[in-house]
Enzyme design. Sequence first.
Site, PDB file in Angstrom:
ATOM      1  N   ASN A 186     -14.775 -22.488 -19.344  1.00 37.51           N
ATOM      2  CA  ASN A 186     -14.949 -22.705 -17.908  1.00 37.51           C
ATOM      3  C   ASN A 186     -14.396 -21.478 -17.189  1.00 37.51           C
ATOM      4  O   ASN A 186     -13.181 -21.306 -17.084  1.00 37.51           O
ATOM      5  CB  ASN A 186     -14.195 -23.982 -17.491  1.00 37.51           C
ATOM      6  CG  ASN A 186     -14.280 -24.210 -15.992  1.00 37.51           C
ATOM      7  OD1 ASN A 186     -14.984 -23.502 -15.286  1.00 37.51           O
ATOM      8  ND2 ASN A 186     -13.549 -25.212 -15.506  1.00 37.51           N
ATOM      9  N   LYS A 238     -14.611 -20.835 -14.113  1.00 37.78           N
ATOM     10  CA  LYS A 238     -14.204 -21.144 -12.732  1.00 37.78           C
ATOM     11  C   LYS A 238     -14.778 -20.105 -11.756  1.00 37.78           C
ATOM     12  O   LYS A 238     -15.894 -19.650 -11.978  1.00 37.78           O
ATOM     13  CB  LYS A 238     -12.681 -21.248 -12.641  1.00 37.78           C
ATOM     14  CG  LYS A 238     -12.119 -22.208 -13.691  1.00 37.78           C
ATOM     15  CD  LYS A 238     -10.694 -22.584 -13.487  1.00 37.78           C
ATOM     16  CE  LYS A 238     -10.270 -23.557 -14.573  1.00 37.78           C
ATOM     17  NZ  LYS A 238      -8.951 -24.100 -14.404  1.00 37.78           N
ATOM     18  N   HIS A 287     -14.347 -32.139 -12.417  1.00 41.95           N
ATOM     19  CA  HIS A 287     -13.161 -31.305 -12.685  1.00 41.95           C
ATOM     20  C   HIS A 287     -12.133 -31.530 -11.572  1.00 41.95           C
ATOM     21  O   HIS A 287     -12.509 -31.732 -10.406  1.00 41.95           O
ATOM     22  CB  HIS A 287     -13.578 -29.836 -12.749  1.00 41.95           C
ATOM     23  CG  HIS A 287     -12.496 -28.960 -13.319  1.00 41.95           C
ATOM     24  ND1 HIS A 287     -11.391 -28.589 -12.586  1.00 41.95           N
ATOM     25  CD2 HIS A 287     -12.336 -28.433 -14.548  1.00 41.95           C
ATOM     26  CE1 HIS A 287     -10.606 -27.842 -13.353  1.00 41.95           C
ATOM     27  NE2 HIS A 287     -11.152 -27.741 -14.553  1.00 41.95           N
ATOM     28  N   GLU A 316     -10.366 -29.589 -10.002  1.00 45.47           N
ATOM     29  CA  GLU A 316     -10.481 -28.626  -8.894  1.00 45.47           C
ATOM     30  C   GLU A 316     -11.647 -29.003  -7.970  1.00 45.47           C
ATOM     31  O   GLU A 316     -11.600 -28.745  -6.767  1.00 45.47           O
ATOM     32  CB  GLU A 316     -10.629 -27.199  -9.458  1.00 45.47           C
ATOM     33  CG  GLU A 316      -9.303 -26.710 -10.039  1.00 45.47           C
ATOM     34  CD  GLU A 316      -9.425 -25.726 -11.195  1.00 45.47           C
ATOM     35  OE1 GLU A 316     -10.526 -25.202 -11.436  1.00 45.47           O
ATOM     36  OE2 GLU A 316      -8.405 -25.492 -11.875  1.00 45.47           O
ATOM     37  N   GLU A 370      -8.412 -33.784 -19.139  1.00 43.05           N
ATOM     38  CA  GLU A 370      -7.618 -32.659 -18.643  1.00 43.05           C
ATOM     39  C   GLU A 370      -6.508 -33.188 -17.739  1.00 43.05           C
ATOM     40  O   GLU A 370      -6.754 -33.455 -16.545  1.00 43.05           O
ATOM     41  CB  GLU A 370      -8.489 -31.706 -17.808  1.00 43.05           C
ATOM     42  CG  GLU A 370      -9.575 -31.000 -18.575  1.00 43.05           C
ATOM     43  CD  GLU A 370      -9.965 -29.679 -17.903  1.00 43.05           C
ATOM     44  OE1 GLU A 370      -9.919 -28.651 -18.585  1.00 43.05           O
ATOM     45  OE2 GLU A 370     -10.301 -29.673 -16.714  1.00 43.05           O
ATOM     46  N   GLY A 383      -3.683 -24.594 -16.060  1.00 44.26           N
ATOM     47  CA  GLY A 383      -3.161 -23.327 -15.570  1.00 44.26           C
ATOM     48  C   GLY A 383      -1.651 -23.246 -15.484  1.00 44.26           C
ATOM     49  O   GLY A 383      -1.106 -22.335 -14.857  1.00 44.26           O
ATOM     50  N   SER A 387      -4.446 -25.388 -20.319  1.00 41.41           N
ATOM     51  CA  SER A 387      -3.587 -24.349 -20.922  1.00 41.41           C
ATOM     52  C   SER A 387      -3.822 -24.133 -22.415  1.00 41.41           C
ATOM     53  O   SER A 387      -2.875 -23.778 -23.131  1.00 41.41           O
ATOM     54  CB  SER A 387      -2.115 -24.664 -20.651  1.00 41.41           C
ATOM     55  OG  SER A 387      -1.851 -24.661 -19.265  1.00 41.41           O
ATOM     56  N   GLY A 398      -8.537 -20.148 -18.331  1.00 43.25           N
ATOM     57  CA  GLY A 398      -8.052 -18.766 -18.379  1.00 43.25           C
ATOM     58  C   GLY A 398      -8.342 -18.018 -19.677  1.00 43.25           C
ATOM     59  O   GLY A 398      -8.915 -16.922 -19.655  1.00 43.25           O
TER      60      GLY A 398
HETATM   61  P1  13P Z   1      -6.710 -23.454 -18.144  1.00 38.42           P
HETATM   62  O1  13P Z   1      -7.170 -23.345 -19.567  1.00 38.42           O
HETATM   63  O2  13P Z   1      -6.713 -22.141 -17.430  1.00 38.42           O
HETATM   64  O3  13P Z   1      -5.420 -24.199 -18.034  1.00 38.42           O
HETATM   65  O4  13P Z   1      -7.805 -24.317 -17.371  1.00 38.42           O
HETATM   66  C1  13P Z   1      -8.178 -25.528 -17.901  1.00 38.42           C
HETATM   67  C2  13P Z   1      -9.357 -25.998 -17.165  1.00 38.42           C
HETATM   68  O5  13P Z   1      -9.281 -26.375 -16.030  1.00 38.42           O
HETATM   69  C3  13P Z   1     -10.649 -25.976 -17.869  1.00 38.42           C
HETATM   70  O6  13P Z   1     -11.609 -26.691 -17.183  1.00 38.42           O
END
Ligand code: 13P
Length: 250
Positions: free
Chosen positions: A11, A13, A99, A101, A168, A174, A211, A233
């Site tokens: 992802n 983002k 998600h 976010e 998640e 993150g 993470s 990330g």
């Molecule tokens: P990170 O791997 O950056 O923590 O993000 C997880 C995420 O939101 C994947 O959709």
Amino acid sequence: MTNKYKYFVANWKMFGDIKTVNSIYTVIKASKSRNFSKAKIIYCPPYTLLNTFVNKLKKTKVEVGAQNCHQSSSNGPFTGFINSKMIKKLGCKYVIIGHSESRNSGDTNILINKKIKSSLENSLTVIFCIGETFKEKKKNKTKKILINQIKKGLKNIKNIKNIIIAYEPVWSIGTGLVPKNEELLNNILFIKKFLRKNFNYKKTRVLYGGSVSPYNIKNLNEINQIDGFLIGGASQNSNKFIDIIKKSFN
Ligand code: 13P
């Protein structure tokens, strides 16, 4: 350690540009190796790069998905949005829905349910994200939250064959924080059992996200019930992404 078929969903983002797309060539190359034969790799870049990814990944086994969509299946006067039909037509096979976010930007459970329905109508496989916040976890509300998100998100959906769940925990995204293996196993099993009982489907794949990195992947893979990972990330760095996949099969 396990040797079963696993998902690795990148992802990206709101990151990436035309130049960074070139960096995935090492992943494409690695995907052809025998080591990766049980890895299902899916890139979910921002909308602006979907077409580039689809073209670049044609004739490879790496697939493409979008990060969200509008709830309307048909085209219409919705400035600034893209629907599941357009995503499918472009050549994508997947879409991430729910998600945290996107939830933070206004995606309610009701909206998420509509988005999932329209995506399934357009033959996309939905990566449906669920997870509790730290506050909810501390109040021992995790299971209640997960049930609520699943029930409302999948309301009136009979066939969940084309749904992949991504668990998640919001507090893991993150932050570098990952649930303890026991807690994670417990929640993954809980989700699987709930789906089996309420949707009469035994094979739902449940991914973990939050993470995920080359440093914790071996430990996460100790949990046999995890069917793959949704990676933020670390997936933007091809070396780290490859490392994560490699370490999942060694
Ligand atoms: P990170 O791997 O950056 O923590 O993000 C997880 C995420 O939101 C994947 O959709």
